[in-house]
Design a protein around this motif. Structure first.
Motif, PDB file in Angstrom:
ATOM      1  N   PHE A   1       3.910  -8.157  15.604  1.00 31.26           N
ATOM      2  CA  PHE A   1       3.623  -8.535  14.216  1.00 31.26           C
ATOM      3  C   PHE A   1       4.074  -9.962  13.937  1.00 31.26           C
ATOM      4  CE2 PHE A   1       2.550  -4.244  13.830  1.00 31.26           C
ATOM      5  CZ  PHE A   1       2.057  -3.961  12.562  1.00 31.26           C
TER       6      PHE A   1
ATOM      7  N   LEU B   1       1.380 -12.912  12.612  1.00 25.67           N
ATOM      8  CA  LEU B   1       1.444 -13.492  11.271  1.00 25.67           C
ATOM      9  C   LEU B   1       2.201 -14.820  11.218  1.00 25.67           C
ATOM     10  CD1 LEU B   1       2.028 -10.199   9.271  1.00 25.67           C
ATOM     11  CD2 LEU B   1      -0.097 -11.467   9.556  1.00 25.67           C
TER      12      LEU B   1
ATOM     13  N   ALA C   1       6.093 -12.210   5.574  1.00 24.89           N
ATOM     14  CA  ALA C   1       4.830 -11.465   5.664  1.00 24.89           C
ATOM     15  C   ALA C   1       4.871 -10.454   6.800  1.00 24.89           C
ATOM     16  CB  ALA C   1       3.662 -12.433   5.857  1.00 24.89           C
ATOM     17  N   ALA C   2       5.428 -10.848   7.935  1.00 25.25           N
ATOM     18  CA  ALA C   2       5.487  -9.948   9.090  1.00 25.25           C
ATOM     19  C   ALA C   2       6.412  -8.766   8.820  1.00 25.25           C
ATOM     20  CB  ALA C   2       5.948 -10.718  10.326  1.00 25.25           C
TER      21      ALA C   2
ATOM     22  N   VAL D   1       7.292  -7.448   5.833  1.00 25.96           N
ATOM     23  CA  VAL D   1       6.677  -6.562   4.836  1.00 25.96           C
ATOM     24  C   VAL D   1       5.542  -5.759   5.471  1.00 25.96           C
ATOM     25  CG1 VAL D   1       5.312  -6.504   2.723  1.00 25.96           C
ATOM     26  CG2 VAL D   1       7.325  -7.982   2.864  1.00 25.96           C
ATOM     27  N   THR D   2       4.714  -6.427   6.263  1.00 22.63           N
ATOM     28  CA  THR D   2       3.590  -5.737   6.911  1.00 22.63           C
ATOM     29  C   THR D   2       4.088  -4.662   7.859  1.00 22.63           C
ATOM     30  OG1 THR D   2       2.247  -7.737   6.763  1.00 22.63           O
ATOM     31  CG2 THR D   2       1.523  -6.042   8.318  1.00 22.63           C
ATOM     32  N   TYR D   3       5.155  -4.975   8.610  1.00 21.18           N
ATOM     33  CA  TYR D   3       5.690  -4.000   9.563  1.00 21.18           C
ATOM     34  C   TYR D   3       6.160  -2.727   8.859  1.00 21.18           C
ATOM     35  CZ  TYR D   3       8.909  -1.606  12.608  1.00 21.18           C
ATOM     36  OH  TYR D   3       9.555  -0.621  13.319  1.00 21.18           O
TER      37      TYR D   3
ATOM     38  N   VAL E   1       5.377  -1.711   5.637  1.00 22.09           N
ATOM     39  CA  VAL E   1       4.427  -1.110   4.695  1.00 22.09           C
ATOM     40  C   VAL E   1       3.230  -0.491   5.404  1.00 22.09           C
ATOM     41  CG1 VAL E   1       2.818  -1.592   2.817  1.00 22.09           C
ATOM     42  CG2 VAL E   1       5.126  -2.585   2.780  1.00 22.09           C
ATOM     43  N   LEU E   2       2.609  -1.239   6.316  1.00 24.88           N
ATOM     44  CA  LEU E   2       1.349  -0.785   6.907  1.00 24.88           C
ATOM     45  C   LEU E   2       1.472   0.541   7.660  1.00 24.88           C
ATOM     46  CD1 LEU E   2      -1.591  -1.654   7.046  1.00 24.88           C
ATOM     47  CD2 LEU E   2      -1.082  -2.893   9.159  1.00 24.88           C
TER      48      LEU E   2
ATOM     49  N   SER F   1      -0.408   4.126   6.713  1.00 20.41           N
ATOM     50  CA  SER F   1      -1.167   4.907   7.689  1.00 20.41           C
ATOM     51  C   SER F   1      -0.711   6.366   7.701  1.00 20.41           C
ATOM     52  CB  SER F   1      -1.003   4.289   9.079  1.00 20.41           C
ATOM     53  OG  SER F   1      -1.537   5.116  10.085  1.00 20.41           O
TER      54      SER F   1
ATOM     55  N   TRP G   1      -0.694   0.068  17.675  1.00 17.72           N
ATOM     56  CA  TRP G   1       0.289  -0.595  16.821  1.00 17.72           C
ATOM     57  C   TRP G   1       1.076  -1.696  17.531  1.00 17.72           C
ATOM     58  CZ3 TRP G   1       0.111  -0.221  11.782  1.00 17.72           C
ATOM     59  CH2 TRP G   1      -0.514   0.887  11.213  1.00 17.72           C
TER      60      TRP G   1
ATOM     61  N   PRO H   1      -2.166  -5.640  17.879  1.00 16.77           N
ATOM     62  CA  PRO H   1      -1.761  -6.868  17.173  1.00 16.77           C
ATOM     63  C   PRO H   1      -1.202  -7.941  18.104  1.00 16.77           C
ATOM     64  CG  PRO H   1      -0.167  -5.129  16.780  1.00 16.77           C
ATOM     65  CD  PRO H   1      -1.307  -4.493  17.508  1.00 16.77           C
TER      66      PRO H   1
END
Length: 265
Positions: free
Chosen positions: A178, A182, A187-188, A190-192, A194-195, A199, A245, A249
């Protein structure tokens, strides 16, 4: 005007190009970066501080029959589970967030070797804090008997160590992926967090998807590692989720790091 021509044997040899930076030195530099930036330094300090605190809390609050080595490991690995992926993210994104990439890639132009060094440094740091969890768990189990009359069982086995190390390193690798994708720390991170949770919610609520959840959801597919009862079918599901996952990425992430423009400010 006469031009003097030397025989080939007497002509000076061309100057050799600069030698490449040894890979071991690159790894040492990346390890140094992990403690040079404030975020990484506090992250490692937080892991080191939380692990013994968890042991103390268990010695005070957990029932004596639950004071076993396996139970201590289950709790002491919790900080690593959530914070090691962040360490992986910061290992990559620091070049962009701290704007040191221009210096790094000027001194070591081969970005592929730099990425490998970053991965190796993150792996070494990750293994160190994983060992800390195992050692803290052992200390807690040794103290549980005299202090609380705890069970004191040391039953765990090589499979137990393998499973815990594997699940934590998968998380670390996901963080690296991630981070490369990114290149921005916030951003990385939060994405790690949340995403994957989004799912999980989708697979748990959407009709007809629950049965296939372990093929796509990494958290669910790796859950069997904590109970040390992964079946051959479970290993295949875990591989599928890891490809989605971690590898998925990571591939565009590596390409982005190799090709993106690096600025100094």
């Amino acid at each position: 005007m006469t031009t003097l021509t030397l025989p080939p044997a007497l002509e000076p040899a061309p100057l050799a190009g600069p030698a490449g930076v040894p890979f071991g030195r690159l790894v040492r530099v990346e390890l140094r970066k992990l403690v040079d930036t404030r975020a990484s330094r506090w992250l490692l300090a937080g892991i080191a501080a939380l692990t013994p605190v968890i042991v103390v809390v268990m010695l005070v609050a957990v029932k004596p029959h639950d004071l076993t080595y396996e139970k201590f490991v289950d709790f002491t690995q919790a900080p690593q589970k959530y914070l090691l992926p962040v360490l992986g993210i910061l290992t990559v994104t620091s070049e962009w967030s701290q704007r040191t990439g221009l210096v790094t890639f000027t001194l070591a132009p081969n970005r592929g070797r730099v990425l490998c060094a970053k991965a190796a440094a993150a792996l070494l740091a990750g293994l160190l804090v994983i060992v800390l969890a195992f050692v803290a768990a052992a200390a807690g189990n040794a103290l549980g008997g005299p202090l609380r009359g705890g069970d004191g069982s040391w039953s765990f086995g090589a499979g137990g160590f393998r499973d815990i190390v594997l699940v934590l390193l998968i998380g670390l690798a996901q963080g690296l992926a991630f981070g490369m994708l990114l290149l921005v720390s916030a951003a990385a991170i939060v994405t790690y967090f949340v995403l994957p949770n989004v799912s999980s919610v989708v697979f748990n609520t959407a009709p007809g998807l629950k049965a296939d959840e372990k093929w796509f959801d990494l958290n669910t597919s790796t859950s069997s590692l904590y109970s040390h009862d992964t079946t051959p079918h479970g290993w295949l599901q875990m591989l599928s989720a890891t490809l989605i996952w971690v590898v998925l990425p990571a591939v565009p992430g590596v390409l982005r790091v190799l090709r993106s423009e690096v600025k100094s400010g």
